[in-house]
Design a protein around this motif. Structure first.
Motif, PDB file in Angstrom:
ATOM      1  N   ASP A   1       0.828  -1.210   0.000  1.00 51.92           N
ATOM      2  CA  ASP A   1       0.000   0.000   0.000  1.00 51.92           C
ATOM      3  C   ASP A   1       0.861   1.259   0.000  1.00 51.92           C
ATOM      4  O   ASP A   1       0.556   2.218  -0.705  1.00 51.92           O
ATOM      5  CB  ASP A   1      -0.948   0.020   1.198  1.00 51.92           C
TER       6      ASP A   1
ATOM      7  N   CYS B   1       2.281   1.795  -3.462  1.00 51.93           N
ATOM      8  CA  CYS B   1       1.254   2.367  -4.350  1.00 51.93           C
ATOM      9  C   CYS B   1       1.109   3.868  -4.105  1.00 51.93           C
ATOM     10  O   CYS B   1       1.066   4.655  -5.056  1.00 51.93           O
ATOM     11  CB  CYS B   1      -0.085   1.658  -4.160  1.00 51.93           C
TER      12      CYS B   1
ATOM     13  N   VAL C   1      -0.325   5.376  -7.545  1.00 46.63           N
ATOM     14  CA  VAL C   1      -1.214   4.457  -8.254  1.00 46.63           C
ATOM     15  C   VAL C   1      -2.051   3.691  -7.242  1.00 46.63           C
ATOM     16  O   VAL C   1      -1.713   3.620  -6.068  1.00 46.63           O
ATOM     17  CB  VAL C   1      -0.422   3.471  -9.146  1.00 46.63           C
ATOM     18  N   THR C   2      -3.119   3.121  -7.723  1.00 47.25           N
ATOM     19  CA  THR C   2      -3.968   2.302  -6.869  1.00 47.25           C
ATOM     20  C   THR C   2      -3.487   0.850  -6.934  1.00 47.25           C
ATOM     21  O   THR C   2      -2.802   0.463  -7.892  1.00 47.25           O
ATOM     22  CB  THR C   2      -5.436   2.350  -7.334  1.00 47.25           C
ATOM     23  N   PRO C   3      -3.867   0.041  -5.946  1.00 49.15           N
ATOM     24  CA  PRO C   3      -3.545  -1.385  -6.038  1.00 49.15           C
ATOM     25  C   PRO C   3      -4.113  -2.016  -7.318  1.00 49.15           C
ATOM     26  O   PRO C   3      -3.469  -2.877  -7.916  1.00 49.15           O
ATOM     27  CB  PRO C   3      -4.177  -1.983  -4.777  1.00 49.15           C
TER      28      PRO C   3
ATOM     29  N   MET D   1      -1.753  -1.239 -10.113  1.00 51.72           N
ATOM     30  CA  MET D   1      -0.544  -2.060 -10.011  1.00 51.72           C
ATOM     31  C   MET D   1      -0.827  -3.477 -10.507  1.00 51.72           C
ATOM     32  O   MET D   1       0.028  -4.082 -11.146  1.00 51.72           O
ATOM     33  CB  MET D   1      -0.025  -2.109  -8.577  1.00 51.72           C
TER      34      MET D   1
END
Length: 107
Positions: free
Chosen positions: A70, A73, A78-80, A83
């Motif tokens: 987390d 990210c 970026v968001t999970p 990714m």
């Protein structure tokens, strides 16, 4: 320097390097340092992602604790889900500084 200027500078600089089909490792600071990491992360991916065999990142922790998925990210903006999707081929490693057996002497 705005994002467009930075992109042009990176494109021109990276054009001189022959990285097609090669593995590229980008060393970045950890979350204790500030900077435009989200912009650089996206630009390197956009410029190199389709050209290189691998685009990996090594987080230079110094003696700080490893960053969680987390935190990584957030660091890269970026968001999970991003990714796992758009950036699924990108690997990110925390520098394993506390284990000397993981080091290799070069040169």
């Amino acid at each position: 320097m705005d994002a467009s200027d930075l992109r042009s500078t990176l494109v021109n600089g990276l054009a001189r390097a022959d990285v097609t089909g090669k593995r590229v490792l980008i060393i970045v600071p950890d979350g204790t340092r500030s900077g435009p990491m989200p912009l650089f992360f996206r630009l390197f991916h956009d410029i190199l992602g389709g050209e290189v065999a691998a685009l990996d990142y090594l987080i230079a922790l110094g003696t700080h604790q490893p960053m969680s998925a987390d935190a990584i990210c957030r660091h890269f903006g970026v968001t999970p889900a991003e990714m796992a999707g758009r950036y699924a081929k990108v690997r990110v490693f925390n520098h394993d500084w506390q284990h000397p057996e993981t080091f290799v002497r070069l040169g």
